[in-house]
Design an enzyme around this catalytic site. Structure first.
Site, PDB file in Angstrom:
ATOM      1  N   HIS A   1       0.842  -1.205   0.000  1.00 50.66           N
ATOM      2  CA  HIS A   1       0.000   0.000   0.000  1.00 50.66           C
ATOM      3  C   HIS A   1       0.876   1.254   0.000  1.00 50.66           C
ATOM      4  CE1 HIS A   1      -3.153  -2.580   2.252  1.00 50.66           C
ATOM      5  NE2 HIS A   1      -3.655  -2.332   1.056  1.00 50.66           N
TER       6      HIS A   1
ATOM      7  N   LYS B   1     -17.862  -6.166   9.297  1.00 49.81           N
ATOM      8  CA  LYS B   1     -16.691  -7.026   9.469  1.00 49.81           C
ATOM      9  C   LYS B   1     -16.063  -6.831  10.841  1.00 49.81           C
ATOM     10  CE  LYS B   1     -15.241  -8.023   4.845  1.00 49.81           C
ATOM     11  NZ  LYS B   1     -14.159  -7.938   3.883  1.00 49.81           N
TER      12      LYS B   1
ATOM     13  N   ARG C   1      -1.866  -6.160  -8.191  1.00 51.85           N
ATOM     14  CA  ARG C   1      -0.616  -6.902  -7.995  1.00 51.85           C
ATOM     15  C   ARG C   1      -0.409  -7.946  -9.073  1.00 51.85           C
ATOM     16  NH1 ARG C   1      -2.399  -8.126  -1.989  1.00 51.85           N
ATOM     17  NH2 ARG C   1      -4.257  -8.325  -3.273  1.00 51.85           N
TER      18      ARG C   1
ATOM     19  N   SER D   1      -2.761  -7.596   2.991  1.00 55.06           N
ATOM     20  CA  SER D   1      -3.185  -7.425   4.390  1.00 55.06           C
ATOM     21  C   SER D   1      -3.653  -8.756   4.965  1.00 55.06           C
ATOM     22  CB  SER D   1      -4.329  -6.411   4.483  1.00 55.06           C
ATOM     23  OG  SER D   1      -3.908  -5.144   4.082  1.00 55.06           O
TER      24      SER D   1
END
Ligand code: PNS
Length: 169
Positions: free
Chosen positions: A21, A45, A94, A132
């Site tokens: 990030h 979440k 990515r 993450s």
């Protein structure tokens, strides 16, 4: 009249911020006049770190980038972009695995607001496998993550481990 500043919004969960990030934030900061990094407040979440903890870690990791600010948001991303004055969304890709989801989201956001485009940036090769989700998993299993995340995040993870150890079973 001077041209209006190009503001880019980099939205995400950032639970936690990774070196990948940060790599993307640095690249975006070099391309746009202002970059707003915005943390999604997702009540559904159960995140590892609270929104204020994540915002603090991003701020502490971007002090050398004066055109980067940190916010949080809930609700529709395009509405937040409009409120922020951003006409560009920044997202990282990515590899091909990221592309399908990102492509769909970019087109849906443009459907919702035709004035907002998404710019995809690629991190440097050594950050392409960092996520993450994997950082959270490795951290939960006691593995080393300090070479995958900025120091402010490594500190948060270390503090969380200490408080978990001290909590009575
Ligand atoms: O880091 P993430 O979890 O991949 O980020 C996902 C994020 C925050 C960009 C996405 O969940 C989002 O934009 N949420 C806001 C809700 C919204 O606008 N949904 C419609 C987008 S197509």
């Amino acid at each position: 009249m001077p041209p209006s500043p190009r503001i880019a919004l980099f939205p995400g969960t950032f639970d936690p911020l990774t070196n990948g990030h940060l790599d993307l934030i640095r690249r975006a900061a070099g391309l746009f006049d202002r970059v707003v990094v915005s943390v999604l407040v997702n009540a559904d979440k159960r995140p590892l770190f609270s929104v204020p903890e994540r915002m603090h870690a991003i701020r502490a990791s971007t002090t050398a980038l004066p055109n980067v600010t940190v916010e949080s948001f809930g609700g529709l991303l395009v509405a937040h972009a409009r409120e922020t004055g951003a006409s560009v969304l920044v997202r990282g890709v990515r590899g091909v695995a990221d592309f399908e989801y990102e492509w769909q989201m970019a087109l849906m956001n443009r459907h919702l607001d035709s004035g907002i485009d998404t710019v995809f940036l690629m991190p440097s090769e050594q950050n392409t496998y960092v996520s993450s989700r994997l950082v959270r998993e490795i951290a939960a299993l006691g593995g080393r993550v300090d070479d995958l995340v900025p120091p402010a995040v490594a500190d948060l993870i270390a503090a969380r481990r200490r408080s978990d150890r001290e909590r009575p079973a």
